[in-house]
Design a protein around this motif. Structure first.
Motif, short mmCIF file in Angstrom:
data_model
loop_
_atom_site.label_atom_id
_atom_site.label_comp_id
_atom_site.label_asym_id
_atom_site.label_seq_id
_atom_site.Cartn_x
_atom_site.Cartn_y
_atom_site.Cartn_z
N PRO A 13 -1.55 6.94 7.83
CA PRO A 13 -0.41 6.16 7.40
C PRO A 13 -0.50 5.86 5.91
O PRO A 13 -1.59 5.68 5.36
CB PRO A 13 -0.53 4.86 8.22
CG PRO A 13 -1.43 5.20 9.35
CD PRO A 13 -2.34 6.25 8.84
N GLN A 16 4.18 1.72 2.51
CA GLN A 16 5.59 1.90 2.21
C GLN A 16 6.03 0.83 1.21
O GLN A 16 5.48 -0.27 1.17
CB GLN A 16 6.42 1.77 3.49
CG GLN A 16 6.08 2.79 4.55
CD GLN A 16 6.45 4.19 4.14
OE1 GLN A 16 7.43 4.41 3.44
NE2 GLN A 16 5.66 5.16 4.58
N SER A 334 4.68 -3.51 5.85
CA SER A 334 3.32 -3.00 6.04
C SER A 334 3.37 -1.60 6.62
O SER A 334 4.36 -1.19 7.20
CB SER A 334 2.55 -3.94 6.98
OG SER A 334 1.31 -3.38 7.34
N ASP A 335 2.25 -0.88 6.48
CA ASP A 335 2.17 0.44 7.12
C ASP A 335 1.68 0.32 8.56
O ASP A 335 1.52 1.32 9.26
CB ASP A 335 1.26 1.38 6.33
CG ASP A 335 -0.17 0.86 6.20
OD1 ASP A 335 -0.42 -0.28 6.66
OD2 ASP A 335 -1.01 1.58 5.63
N ARG A 336 1.45 -0.91 9.02
CA ARG A 336 1.03 -1.18 10.39
C ARG A 336 2.08 -2.08 11.03
O ARG A 336 2.40 -3.15 10.50
CB ARG A 336 -0.34 -1.83 10.42
CG ARG A 336 -1.40 -1.02 9.70
CD ARG A 336 -2.65 -1.83 9.42
NE ARG A 336 -3.39 -2.09 10.64
CZ ARG A 336 -4.24 -1.24 11.18
NH1 ARG A 336 -4.44 -0.04 10.62
NH2 ARG A 336 -4.89 -1.52 12.30
N LEU A 356 9.69 4.92 12.61
CA LEU A 356 8.49 4.43 11.95
C LEU A 356 7.38 5.47 11.96
O LEU A 356 6.66 5.65 10.97
CB LEU A 356 8.02 3.15 12.64
CG LEU A 356 8.88 1.90 12.41
CD1 LEU A 356 8.50 0.80 13.40
CD2 LEU A 356 8.74 1.39 10.98
N ARG A 361 3.78 5.59 9.65
CA ARG A 361 3.22 4.26 9.89
C ARG A 361 2.41 4.26 11.19
O ARG A 361 2.62 5.10 12.07
CB ARG A 361 4.31 3.21 9.94
CG ARG A 361 5.18 3.17 8.69
CD ARG A 361 6.04 1.95 8.67
NE ARG A 361 7.13 2.06 7.72
CZ ARG A 361 7.40 1.18 6.76
NH1 ARG A 361 6.62 0.11 6.63
NH2 ARG A 361 8.42 1.34 5.96
N GLN A 362 1.52 3.29 11.32
CA GLN A 362 0.71 3.14 12.52
C GLN A 362 1.39 2.09 13.41
O GLN A 362 1.61 0.96 12.98
CB GLN A 362 -0.70 2.69 12.13
CG GLN A 362 -1.76 2.95 13.18
CD GLN A 362 -1.79 1.86 14.24
OE1 GLN A 362 -1.47 0.71 13.98
NE2 GLN A 362 -2.16 2.24 15.45
N SER A 386 -1.42 7.68 15.83
CA SER A 386 -0.56 6.73 15.15
C SER A 386 0.23 5.84 16.10
O SER A 386 0.94 4.94 15.65
CB SER A 386 0.42 7.47 14.22
OG SER A 386 -0.27 8.15 13.20
N ARG A 419 0.12 -6.98 10.52
CA ARG A 419 1.23 -6.12 10.90
C ARG A 419 2.58 -6.81 10.69
O ARG A 419 2.69 -8.04 10.75
CB ARG A 419 1.12 -5.72 12.38
CG ARG A 419 -0.06 -4.83 12.69
CD ARG A 419 -0.14 -4.50 14.17
NE ARG A 419 -1.25 -3.60 14.45
CZ ARG A 419 -1.18 -2.27 14.43
NH1 ARG A 419 -0.02 -1.69 14.19
NH2 ARG A 419 -2.25 -1.54 14.68
#
Length: 454
Positions: A13, A16, A334-336, A356, A361-362, A386, A419
């Protein structure tokens, strides 16, 4: 029609960019209109008006009538599908504002009627009960206003929460439509006998322009453009697929549907052009990323209309308005990401998860249901590096705990504080997730919600 699954590409990931927060100009514009009405009333009110109690009351009654007339135009524009409004604050908030303004309009109309009657009785030296037949006999243009007032009250009463619980959507909608007749009658009474309009062609022209502009906006975005869209995209039901207890997916075939620029997590106002559905459009969320020739809506059996979608036949023509809503991937900072779904909320969560994952992203999907049979679309969440899918079936009484309570939510998703949290489902569930996420350290700005009745 087979159901598709997807798996995220095995890539790490990437962070962003933070979404851009734009300041809406809708609310300042509405307040500017209120100020303009106040200035208009003040400029058209003579100093002698307030020298007697009756004159003062009637002048205030005229002000309340002017404000009610302006606000009812604003109320219609808020749900008129005007793109500037929807982009500014989102369809859900527009509907909430529309309801709030509805209460204000009804109260202002009642205030206008009471003040005009009491003020007129003081000026005419009559009792309140004698004033009403007297003015109706001498000022015939007030009869339309009386009928319009009754219609306003009928719509207001039918929109009260207690009344809505005992009225079917179709009956409520039919009563609601009568407001257009009430608005026309009130408008006709104002321009025909309103103190601020009788002697001022300019004021009368501006007031007519306000109403004409509102009518033009409604016709454009609620009638003309949807009809043009219907013809352009030629949408029809291609299949209805049962997904779980009380949930079914409606597949819609069309052409060039990517031009709709719909996003995962958004919804459309959908009208099926068949008996029992034709009269009303209902909000249904996408449950997969749209393709150029297909949309899919996963619908919960929440009422007469949504329960009847299982009876739709392939080939039924479909008309949509939208897309609407800001429950989209670009809200994530967030990327999570944690996605929490309950009931029919699994549809928009499924579509949002797909987008997503495509962004790298995760994603963790936590899926609540009363029992395992209610885990609709579960087979579509293919595990990958992911994507983590966490089904949590079972009522709290049977589980012996609330899986959405802070301690259990932290056990399920240990890194929840890092997250973004998206929750879609019944209001009570959305509230519970939001409270738990805040208690576990998730910033308020990182919690995004979309409510769907269970």
């Amino acid at each position: 029609m087979t159901t598709s699954t997807w798996e995220a590409p095995p890539v790490a990931p990437t962070a962003q960019p933070r979404p851009t927060r734009t300041v809406s100009g809708v609310l300042p514009t509405l307040w500017l209109g209120v100020v303009a009405v106040l200035a208009f009333w003040w400029a058209g009110t003579t100093a002698a008006t307030g020298t007697t109690p009756g004159g003062a009351l009637m002048s205030l009654g005229e002000l309340s009538g002017l404000l009610a007339s302006y606000l009812v135009c604003a109320q219609l524009l808020l749900i008129g599908r005007v793109p500037w409004f929807e982009r500014g604050i989102g369809f859900d908030r527009l509907v909430a504002w529309h309801r709030s303004l509805g209460t204000s309009v009804v109260l202002l109309v009642l205030t206008h009627v009471v003040l005009m009657i009491v003020g007129g009785s003081l000026l005419d030296g009559l009792s309140v009960w004698s004033e009403v037949p007297s003015v109706l006999a001498t000022q015939p243009y007030l009869w339309p206003a009386l009928i319009g007032t009754v219609l306003f009250l009928a719509v207001g009463v039918s929109s009260a929460r207690l009344a809505r619980q005992h009225l079917s959507y179709e009956v409520w909608f039919a009563v609601h439509l009568s407001i257009y007749v009430g608005i026309f009658l009130a408008f006709a009474h104002q321009v025909a006998g309103g103190t601020h309009f009788v002697g001022s062609p300019v004021a009368r022209g501006l007031w007519i322009l306000l109403y004409a502009g509102t009518a033009a906006a409604l016709l454009t975005w609620r009638v003309v453009l949807p009809l043009m869209s219907h013809r352009r995209y030629a949408m029809r039901v291609s299949a209805v697929v049962p997904e779980a207890d009380g949930l079914a997916s409606v597949w819609v075939h069309g052409r060039g549907l990517t031009r709709l620029e719909a996003r995962g997590g958004q919804f459309f106002l959908v009208r099926f052009l068949t008996p029992g559905h034709r009269a009303t459009a209902h909000p249904y969320s996408l449950s997969m990323a749209p393709t150029d020739d297909h949309l899919r809506f996963t619908v919960g059996a929440l009422g007469d209309h949504s329960s009847a979608v299982t009876d739709l036949r392939p080939g039924t023509r479909v008309q949509v308005e939208g897309p609407f809503g800001h429950f989209t991937a670009d809200q994530a900072r967030s990327d999570r990401v944690l996605l929490v779904a309950g009931g029919a909320g699994i549809g928009p969560v499924r579509a949002l998860a797909e987008e997503l994952l495509d962004q790298g992203r995760q994603v963790v999907v936590l899926h609540r249901a009363h029992d395992a049979a209610g885990l609709a679309l579960a087979a579509e969440f293919t595990p990958s590096p992911s994507l983590t899918y966490l089904p949590v079936p079972g009522r709290r009484a049977h589980l012996g705990h609330d899986p959405l309570a802070p301690q259990h939510l932290r056990w399920l998703v240990p890194d929840i504080a890092s997250r973004d949290v998206f929750v879609c489902g019944p209001p009570a569930m959305a509230d519970a997730v939001a409270r738990s996420a805040r208690a576990l350290g998730v910033p308020r700005s990182a919690i995004h919600r979309e409510e769907i009745d269970s």
